[in-house]
Design an enzyme around this catalytic site. Structure first.
Site, mmCIF file in Angstrom:
data_model
loop_
_atom_site.group_PDB
_atom_site.id
_atom_site.type_symbol
_atom_site.label_atom_id
_atom_site.label_comp_id
_atom_site.label_asym_id
_atom_site.label_seq_id
_atom_site.Cartn_x
_atom_site.Cartn_y
_atom_site.Cartn_z
ATOM 1 N N LYS A 170 36.105 -31.539 -33.366
ATOM 2 C CA LYS A 170 35.680 -32.815 -33.808
ATOM 3 C C LYS A 170 35.820 -32.590 -35.578
ATOM 4 O O LYS A 170 36.181 -32.847 -36.911
ATOM 5 C CB LYS A 170 34.457 -33.418 -33.600
ATOM 6 N N GLU A 230 42.960 -34.352 -40.536
ATOM 7 C CA GLU A 230 42.430 -35.625 -41.036
ATOM 8 C C GLU A 230 42.450 -36.288 -42.879
ATOM 9 O O GLU A 230 43.180 -36.887 -43.531
ATOM 10 C CB GLU A 230 41.341 -36.762 -40.323
#
Length: 324
Positions: free
Chosen positions: A171, A178
């Site tokens: 993550k 991102e």
């Protein structure tokens, strides 16, 4: 299946709703009891303390934490470790640093309490679309969680990423990527906005999502943002970071991996929080010192993004450039 859910913020609340819709029994705790009462209207059992939560969940228990990473998670884990029993399982769904997961797992293992870390992505849309979930821990613990993960995630939307820490590690890298994607979109749309063409950004975002190689969900969200406010005039250009970008860059440094895009994206966020940064003032001062280039005085700055040094157009500046 029964689950104790601790933390009913934007993510936690909607995750609880998704589990309830999937037929699971949710025992809900939040420091602000009104949040637990809100979820109770949709079928959850609200409790007013962690002690009450442990009493309400049948052993062997599963307790899932959706709290801010750091001290808040540490505090709740410490309290839970004294309340839970051997054979219980704790899941940390915060965006915690993967090395902290290893420490937490070791502390809980002394009391024979299992630990799983879960990186959860989906934001405000997760309730409807499902949450992409990355989990780390032993295989037996992951198997216990499977019914909950199947409900939480869309089809093929969760993955066992390895031992404890693996979920948050994956993550972390996800969030670093991102950052880079968001920065690229931001730069591209700023170039469009600064041009003489000034195409409608909402229509451009919509266009690029029709088969273009840069189509994405982020671009859909950009289209929605431009639809509400084409010039983004109600939003300040101040961008926070929640830590994962920094950790990703640090991991790249530790393992000798080049990650210039992700590094640049986090540095740009730092710049967004500064007003008239000292470093930029020094750049201007140095140009003035070595080349006599004009400087603008504080409080009297006039910006002309169409020109290069000293108001010269970039093309002319390149042609006439002289070494210093």
């Amino acid at each position: 299946m029964q689950i104790g859910l601790v933390g009913l913020g934007r993510m936690g609340m909607n995750m609880g709703r998704r589990w309830l819709e999937g037929g699971h029994e949710v025992v809900a705790y939040n420091r602000t009891y009104a949040k637990a009462q809100e979820l109770a209207k949709e079928g959850a059992k609200p409790v007013q303390s962690l002690s009450d939560l442990v009493k309400a969940v049948k052993a062997p228990r599963i307790v899932w934490l959706m709290l801010p990473a750091g001290p808040a998670t540490d505090e709740h884990l410490n309290e839970l470790s004294d309340l839970l029993s051997a054979g219980d399982l704790v899941v940390d769904g915060a965006n915690n640093y993967y090395k902290e997961d290893i420490r937490h797992a070791e502390e809980l293992r002394k009391k024979k309490i299992a630990f799983v870390d879960a990186g959860v992505s989906g934001g405000l849309w997760g309730l409807k679309l499902g949450y992409c979930t990355m989990v780390g821990g032993d295989a037996a613990s992951i198997q216990r969680l499977k019914p909950l993960l199947d409900t939480l995630a869309p089809k093929d939307g969760w993955l066992h990423c390895g031992d404890v820490g693996g979920g948050h590690f994956v993550k972390m890298v996800h969030n670093g990527i991102e950052y880079g994607m968001m920065q690229a979109y931001a730069e591209g749309f700023e170039i469009l906005e600064a041009s003489s063409y000034k195409p409608d950004p909402e229509k451009v975002a919509h266009l690029w999502n029709q088969g273009s190689v840069v189509r994405s969900w982020l671009l859909e969200l950009a289209e929605d943002a431009f639809a509400r406010d084409p010039e983004l005039s109600n939003i300040a250009g101040y961008v926070e970071d929640s830590g994962e970008g920094r950790w990703t860059v640090q991991q790249a440094i530790d393992t000798g991996v080049s990650a210039p895009v992700i590094a640049a994206s986090i540095f740009q966020r730092f710049v967004s929080r500064q007003k008239d940064p000292f470093g930029f003032r020094l750049l201007a001062a140095l140009r003035n010192e070595f080349g006599g280039h004009a400087v603008q005085r504080a409080g009297q700055v006039k910006r002309d993004n169409s020109a290069g040094a000293g108001g010269v157009h970039p093309a002319s500046a390149a042609k006439d450039a002289k070494p210093h």
